[in-house]
Scaffold this motif. Structure first.
Motif, mmCIF file in Angstrom:
data_model
loop_
_atom_site.group_PDB
_atom_site.id
_atom_site.type_symbol
_atom_site.label_atom_id
_atom_site.label_comp_id
_atom_site.label_asym_id
_atom_site.label_seq_id
_atom_site.Cartn_x
_atom_site.Cartn_y
_atom_site.Cartn_z
ATOM 1 N N LEU A 114 51.418 35.498 -15.620
ATOM 2 C CA LEU A 114 51.075 34.411 -14.574
ATOM 3 C C LEU A 114 49.608 34.550 -14.136
ATOM 4 C CD1 LEU A 114 54.378 34.513 -12.593
ATOM 5 C CD2 LEU A 114 53.243 32.520 -13.662
ATOM 6 N N LYS A 115 49.083 35.939 -14.086
ATOM 7 C CA LYS A 115 47.877 36.276 -13.519
ATOM 8 C C LYS A 115 46.718 35.770 -14.532
ATOM 9 C CE LYS A 115 48.909 39.453 -10.135
ATOM 10 N NZ LYS A 115 48.887 40.745 -9.321
ATOM 11 N N ALA A 116 47.130 35.857 -15.867
ATOM 12 C CA ALA A 116 46.064 35.625 -16.918
ATOM 13 C C ALA A 116 46.089 34.043 -16.988
ATOM 14 C CB ALA A 116 46.752 36.180 -18.197
ATOM 15 N N THR A 117 47.130 33.367 -16.783
ATOM 16 C CA THR A 117 47.445 32.005 -16.728
ATOM 17 C C THR A 117 46.491 31.375 -15.595
ATOM 18 O OG1 THR A 117 49.562 32.012 -17.853
ATOM 19 C CG2 THR A 117 48.989 29.912 -16.994
ATOM 20 N N LYS A 118 46.848 31.912 -14.604
ATOM 21 C CA LYS A 118 45.865 31.455 -13.294
ATOM 22 C C LYS A 118 44.351 31.696 -13.696
ATOM 23 C CE LYS A 118 45.134 32.428 -8.388
ATOM 24 N NZ LYS A 118 45.617 31.051 -7.826
ATOM 25 N N GLU A 119 43.901 32.652 -14.218
ATOM 26 C CA GLU A 119 42.507 32.594 -14.485
ATOM 27 C C GLU A 119 42.134 31.770 -15.485
ATOM 28 O OE1 GLU A 119 39.846 36.004 -16.606
ATOM 29 O OE2 GLU A 119 41.234 36.899 -15.046
ATOM 30 N N LEU A 120 42.806 31.124 -16.398
ATOM 31 C CA LEU A 120 42.396 30.340 -17.362
ATOM 32 C C LEU A 120 42.636 28.726 -16.444
ATOM 33 C CD1 LEU A 120 44.519 31.233 -20.418
ATOM 34 C CD2 LEU A 120 42.105 31.161 -20.072
ATOM 35 N N ALA A 121 43.414 28.572 -15.523
ATOM 36 C CA ALA A 121 43.473 27.320 -14.772
ATOM 37 C C ALA A 121 42.259 27.296 -14.096
ATOM 38 C CB ALA A 121 44.711 27.399 -13.696
ATOM 39 N N GLY A 122 41.836 28.334 -13.384
ATOM 40 C CA GLY A 122 40.624 28.519 -12.596
ATOM 41 C C GLY A 122 39.349 28.043 -13.575
ATOM 42 N N GLU A 123 39.319 28.577 -14.902
ATOM 43 C CA GLU A 123 38.128 28.149 -15.737
ATOM 44 C C GLU A 123 38.315 26.957 -16.272
ATOM 45 O OE1 GLU A 123 38.462 31.226 -19.161
ATOM 46 O OE2 GLU A 123 38.353 32.742 -17.746
ATOM 47 N N ALA A 124 39.622 26.211 -16.320
ATOM 48 C CA ALA A 124 39.611 24.828 -16.685
ATOM 49 C C ALA A 124 39.358 23.878 -15.685
ATOM 50 C CB ALA A 124 40.903 24.712 -17.317
ATOM 51 N N GLY A 125 39.215 24.542 -14.291
ATOM 52 C CA GLY A 125 39.077 23.534 -13.361
ATOM 53 C C GLY A 125 40.395 22.846 -12.668
ATOM 54 N N ASP A 126 41.475 23.371 -13.234
ATOM 55 C CA ASP A 126 42.728 22.864 -12.765
ATOM 56 C C ASP A 126 43.499 23.257 -11.432
ATOM 57 O OD1 ASP A 126 45.372 22.013 -12.490
ATOM 58 O OD2 ASP A 126 45.980 22.769 -14.570
ATOM 59 N N ASN A 127 42.926 22.901 -10.624
ATOM 60 C CA ASN A 127 43.194 23.452 -9.113
ATOM 61 C C ASN A 127 44.845 23.428 -8.740
ATOM 62 O OD1 ASN A 127 40.561 23.733 -8.500
ATOM 63 N ND2 ASN A 127 40.433 21.961 -7.362
ATOM 64 N N ALA A 128 45.476 22.306 -9.671
ATOM 65 C CA ALA A 128 46.802 22.249 -9.099
ATOM 66 C C ALA A 128 47.655 23.386 -9.889
ATOM 67 C CB ALA A 128 47.383 20.895 -9.807
ATOM 68 N N THR A 129 47.147 23.685 -10.961
ATOM 69 C CA THR A 129 48.144 24.748 -11.876
ATOM 70 C C THR A 129 47.550 26.027 -10.976
ATOM 71 O OG1 THR A 129 48.084 23.554 -13.695
ATOM 72 C CG2 THR A 129 48.235 25.931 -14.162
ATOM 73 N N ASP A 130 46.408 26.124 -10.828
ATOM 74 C CA ASP A 130 45.757 27.520 -10.001
ATOM 75 C C ASP A 130 46.568 27.607 -8.800
ATOM 76 O OD1 ASP A 130 44.318 28.943 -8.296
ATOM 77 O OD2 ASP A 130 42.732 28.890 -9.959
ATOM 78 N N GLY A 131 47.164 26.629 -8.217
ATOM 79 C CA GLY A 131 47.721 26.807 -7.010
ATOM 80 C C GLY A 131 49.007 27.202 -6.962
#
Length: 152
Positions: A114-131
């Motif tokens: 989950l934490k690795a996926t969150k990091e990728l969401a941040g890199e992709a600028g995907d605030n919804a997934t990140d949150g």
């Protein structure tokens, strides 16, 4: 392909890996729910069932994140098996504490995913997934905590 496109593709791939692990964790938890034995049967049977239901509830949410990002999701048990990192457990004779330990380890690994996926969401600028991953992480950490306290 632009850097943003690459980031989005990496996130979609990571979400599909997370989806595969979510299905694998669900099946393993349900398997242990069905096969647990011993003095703690009642409590573990109920705990495993509650945890399995919580994990299963994430499957649709994760798949819909993939679709919202324009990706395609896993389509079969074979596709799940090919992407899952959580290993199957087919030994129905495991003792209850071995089941608890296995699920603790798997939920702990799931938190890392989950934490690795969150990091990728941040890199992709995907605030919804990140949150939303924060909520999923909190749930997984709680499952691991409950399991850890049984082992202690």
């Amino acid at each position: 392909m632009t850097s943003k496109d690459n980031s989005k593709a990496a996130l979609i791939d990571s979400l599909n890996g997370l989806l595969a692990d979510t299905f694998a964790l669900y099946v393993k938890t349900k398997n242990f729910h069905w096969h647990v034995r011993g003095p703690q049967f009642h409590d573990l049977h109920l705990l495993f069932d509650a945890q399995a239901a919580e994990v299963f509830g994430l499957t649709d949410l994760i798949a819909e994140r993939v679709r919202k990002l324009g990706g395609t999701t896993l389509t079969s048990i074979g596709a799940i098996g090919a992407k899952a990192t959580i290993k199957d457990e087919d030994d129905t004779s495991l003792d209850a504490m071995a089941m608890v330990k296995a699920l603790f380890d798997d939920n702990t690994a799931y938190v890392a995913t989950l934490k690795a996926t969150k990091e990728l969401a941040g890199e992709a600028g995907d605030n919804a997934t990140d949150g939303v991953i924060d909520d999923w992480t909190d749930q997984a950490e709680q499952r691991a905590w409950f399991l850890r306290e049984i082992i202690a």
